[in-house]
Design an enzyme around this catalytic site. Structure first.
Site, PDB file in Angstrom:
ATOM      1  N   HIS A  29       0.803  -1.222   0.000  1.00 44.85           N
ATOM      2  CA  HIS A  29       0.000   0.000   0.000  1.00 44.85           C
ATOM      3  C   HIS A  29       0.838   1.276   0.000  1.00 44.85           C
ATOM      4  O   HIS A  29       0.302   2.370  -0.029  1.00 44.85           O
ATOM      5  CB  HIS A  29      -0.923   0.021   1.221  1.00 44.85           C
ATOM      6  CG  HIS A  29      -0.190   0.223   2.507  1.00 44.85           C
ATOM      7  ND1 HIS A  29       0.454  -0.777   3.162  1.00 44.85           N
ATOM      8  CD2 HIS A  29       0.011   1.346   3.245  1.00 44.85           C
ATOM      9  CE1 HIS A  29       1.025  -0.301   4.254  1.00 44.85           C
ATOM     10  NE2 HIS A  29       0.781   0.984   4.325  1.00 44.85           N
TER      11      HIS A  29
HETATM   12  C1  UD1 Z   1      -1.733   5.122   6.292  1.00 45.03           C
HETATM   13  C2  UD1 Z   1      -0.391   5.545   6.889  1.00 45.03           C
HETATM   14  C3  UD1 Z   1       0.623   4.414   6.698  1.00 45.03           C
HETATM   15  C4  UD1 Z   1       0.088   3.112   7.232  1.00 45.03           C
HETATM   16  C5  UD1 Z   1      -1.236   2.813   6.562  1.00 45.03           C
HETATM   17  C6  UD1 Z   1      -1.863   1.530   7.013  1.00 45.03           C
HETATM   18  C7  UD1 Z   1       0.175   7.959   6.757  1.00 45.03           C
HETATM   19  C8  UD1 Z   1       1.023   8.945   6.062  1.00 45.03           C
HETATM   20  N1  UD1 Z   1       0.163   6.721   6.219  1.00 45.03           N
HETATM   21  O1  UD1 Z   1      -1.554   4.982   4.893  1.00 45.03           O
HETATM   22  O2  UD1 Z   1       1.811   4.739   7.392  1.00 45.03           O
HETATM   23  O3  UD1 Z   1       1.006   2.079   6.960  1.00 45.03           O
HETATM   24  O4  UD1 Z   1      -2.133   3.895   6.865  1.00 45.03           O
HETATM   25  O5  UD1 Z   1      -3.017   1.278   6.300  1.00 45.03           O
HETATM   26  O6  UD1 Z   1      -0.430   8.268   7.750  1.00 45.03           O
HETATM   27  N2  UD1 Z   1      -9.049   4.929   2.568  1.00 45.03           N
HETATM   28  C9  UD1 Z   1     -10.247   4.292   2.581  1.00 45.03           C
HETATM   29  N3  UD1 Z   1     -10.792   3.975   3.787  1.00 45.03           N
HETATM   30  C10 UD1 Z   1     -10.184   4.272   4.962  1.00 45.03           C
HETATM   31  C11 UD1 Z   1      -8.943   4.932   4.926  1.00 45.03           C
HETATM   32  C12 UD1 Z   1      -8.399   5.252   3.730  1.00 45.03           C
HETATM   33  O7  UD1 Z   1     -10.835   3.999   1.555  1.00 45.03           O
HETATM   34  O8  UD1 Z   1     -10.719   3.922   6.027  1.00 45.03           O
HETATM   35  C13 UD1 Z   1      -8.456   5.263   1.265  1.00 45.03           C
HETATM   36  C14 UD1 Z   1      -8.715   6.683   0.878  1.00 45.03           C
HETATM   37  O9  UD1 Z   1      -8.935   6.716  -0.478  1.00 45.03           O
HETATM   38  C15 UD1 Z   1      -7.418   7.371   1.201  1.00 45.03           C
HETATM   39  C16 UD1 Z   1      -6.398   6.269   0.973  1.00 45.03           C
HETATM   40  O10 UD1 Z   1      -7.060   5.061   1.335  1.00 45.03           O
HETATM   41  O11 UD1 Z   1      -7.188   8.489   0.431  1.00 45.03           O
HETATM   42  C17 UD1 Z   1      -5.157   6.409   1.787  1.00 45.03           C
HETATM   43  O12 UD1 Z   1      -5.478   6.516   3.184  1.00 45.03           O
HETATM   44  P1  UD1 Z   1      -4.485   7.306   4.172  1.00 45.03           P
HETATM   45  O13 UD1 Z   1      -4.925   7.153   5.574  1.00 45.03           O
HETATM   46  O14 UD1 Z   1      -4.265   8.674   3.674  1.00 45.03           O
HETATM   47  O15 UD1 Z   1      -3.121   6.564   3.964  1.00 45.03           O
HETATM   48  P2  UD1 Z   1      -2.791   5.014   3.908  1.00 45.03           P
HETATM   49  O16 UD1 Z   1      -2.268   4.727   2.561  1.00 45.03           O
HETATM   50  O17 UD1 Z   1      -3.886   4.170   4.440  1.00 45.03           O
END
Ligand code: UD1
Length: 393
Positions: free
Chosen positions: A205
């Site tokens: 991811h």
């Molecule tokens: C985040 C953390 C990463 C961790 C990971 C575990 C940061 C910078 N990154 O990355 O260190 O390893 O979580 O998963 O904080 N989304 C959903 N549902 C959710 C959450 C996110 O669909 O409940 C999607 C959204 O489109 C979002 C994308 O995932 O834009 C990324 O989510 P985000 O929390 O920004 O970063 P992660 O890639 O999950």
């Protein structure tokens, strides 16, 4: 003592669960759990609360997704509001996600001491968003709880006073040890018609692996090659799914007969799957640690790791992202040509208790409820230097 514990994203929940549990055993600690809402999907959030028997959050900030500045800024504003309405002695943050740095910064600005669990990890690559979060959080923290000696050294090199550093071990492994038996009992491999030891697990991811089409096509080539050698279970993170969709790559995944693309799993199901895997291919930080604790070969698809003990002592090999190299190394793992690994010091299931001891030692009246003197000495004696143990007690 009034303490706020912050959790925002999936890996945070696994670290916070044993801390909440350990704090419960101590008189005089009033704990407020704040969920920032960085992760909000059932699969990434509530499933973990349920599996880990976590209390519901006392405060939910509901910040949701967004660009880094936007997400971090929303947490800052919302958390400042929380702090302005309460009298708090310590804010505890864990890991390295955007919620971690945002709440550490808010607390520091409000002049509330910050405790950082999993302090000192460094990849020395500031192009990685989590590395920036780690460096900033550690610079602000008053209590730095580290999982390994390399983390202590990193902090000392950065000028953190030694007396702020407490090597307590790894809280993520506390959770693993607590739930390993339950997870195995679920017999997850059989739900996919797989034999224990006869399949690989892949999770990816990181933006560097999934955000660009070129990199993601490389990942798909790796999955294609690997499923030629064994079954591969691929729980797909929402970020990765979005990108696969955007680049039109989902149909190709479904053409690979031994690849099982699935939704993200809850904690117990995923641990059950991990425990019996022949190998794991990942870019996650936590999974590098979990595979070391389980003795399962791990190939980390990154240029480096901020968790070097998983390589020097454990079962992790950093392989990068070149499909040819990754598949060649995976072949070695499948052939059984892999280091057995050892369990690093302090990955013993007692890290959260050691954290609770350090926090409580600030006020001598906060005696542990269920621990005799011998137990306390055993916990401290194992890791915290003797002279510090005397001061704290
Ligand atoms: C985040 C953390 C990463 C961790 C990971 C575990 C940061 C910078 N990154 O990355 O260190 O390893 O979580 O998963 O904080 N989304 C959903 N549902 C959710 C959450 C996110 O669909 O409940 C999607 C959204 O489109 C979002 C994308 O995932 O834009 C990324 O989510 P985000 O929390 O920004 O970063 P992660 O890639 O999950």
């Amino acid at each position: 003592m009034r303490i706020i514990v912050v959790a925002g994203a999936r890996p945070n929940f696994v670290k916070v669960a044993p801390i909440m549990e350990a704090f419960k055993k101590h008189h005089g600690l009033s704990v407020t759990l704040v969920h920032t809402g960085q992760h909000y999907d059932d699969a990434l959030s509530s499933a973990f609360f349920k599996d880990l028997a976590m209390p519901e959050a006392d405060v939910y900030l509901g910040v949701g997704s967004g660009r880094h500045g936007e997400q971090t800024g929303k947490v800052l504003a919302a958390f400042e509001d929380v702090l302005s309405k309460r009298s708090i002695d310590i804010v505890m943050v864990v890991g390295d996600v955007n919620s971690t740095v945002a709440c550490a910064l808010t607390a520091a600005k409000c002049q509330i001491p910050v405790a950082h669990v999993e302090a000192g990890l460094r990849s020395f690559d500031r192009t990685i968003p989590e590395e920036v979060n780690r460096v900033v959080t550690d610079a602000l923290a008053d209590y730095l709880f580290t999982p390994s000696a390399d983390a202590d050294r990193n902090l000392i090199r950065e000028g953190v006073p030694k007396e702020r550093i407490y090597r307590v071990g790894n809280v993520m492994i506390d959770t693993l040890r607590r739930y390993e038996h339950d997870a195995r009992a679920r017999k997850i491999p059989s739900k996919f018609n797989l034999q224990p030891g006869g399949y690989a697990v892949c999770t990816l991811h990181r933006p560097s692996n999934v955000d660009s089409e070129q990199e993601l096509r490389g990942v798909v080539r790796i999955l294609e090659g690997l499923q030629g050698q064994c079954d591969v279970v691929f729980p797909i993170h929402p970020r990765t799914r979005k990108k696969l969709d955007e680049f039109g790559l989902i149909p190709s995944l479904h053409r690979f007969t031994r690849l099982h693309p699935i939704e993200p799993l809850g904690y117990l199901d995923f641990l059950g799957l991990l425990a019996d895997a022949a190998l794991v291919l990942t870019d996650s930080g936590g999974i590098q640690e979990e595979t070391t604790a389980l003795g399962v070969p791990c190939l980390t698809m990154r240029a480096h790791t901020e968790r070097p003990v998983t390589v020097t002592q454990g079962t992790n090999v950093v392989v990068g992202t070149d499909p040819k190299v990754v598949l060649q190394v995976a072949g070695r793992a499948l052939a059984g040509d892999w280091p057995r690994g050892a369990i690093p010091e302090g990955w013993d299931g007692c890290a959260a208790e050691r954290i609770a001891q350090v926090i409580c030692a600030r006020t001598p009246t906060l005696a542990p409820r269920e621990m005799d003197d011998e137990h306390v000495t055993a916990l401290y004696g194992a890791i915290v230097p003797k002279d510090r143990m005397r001061d704290q007690r």
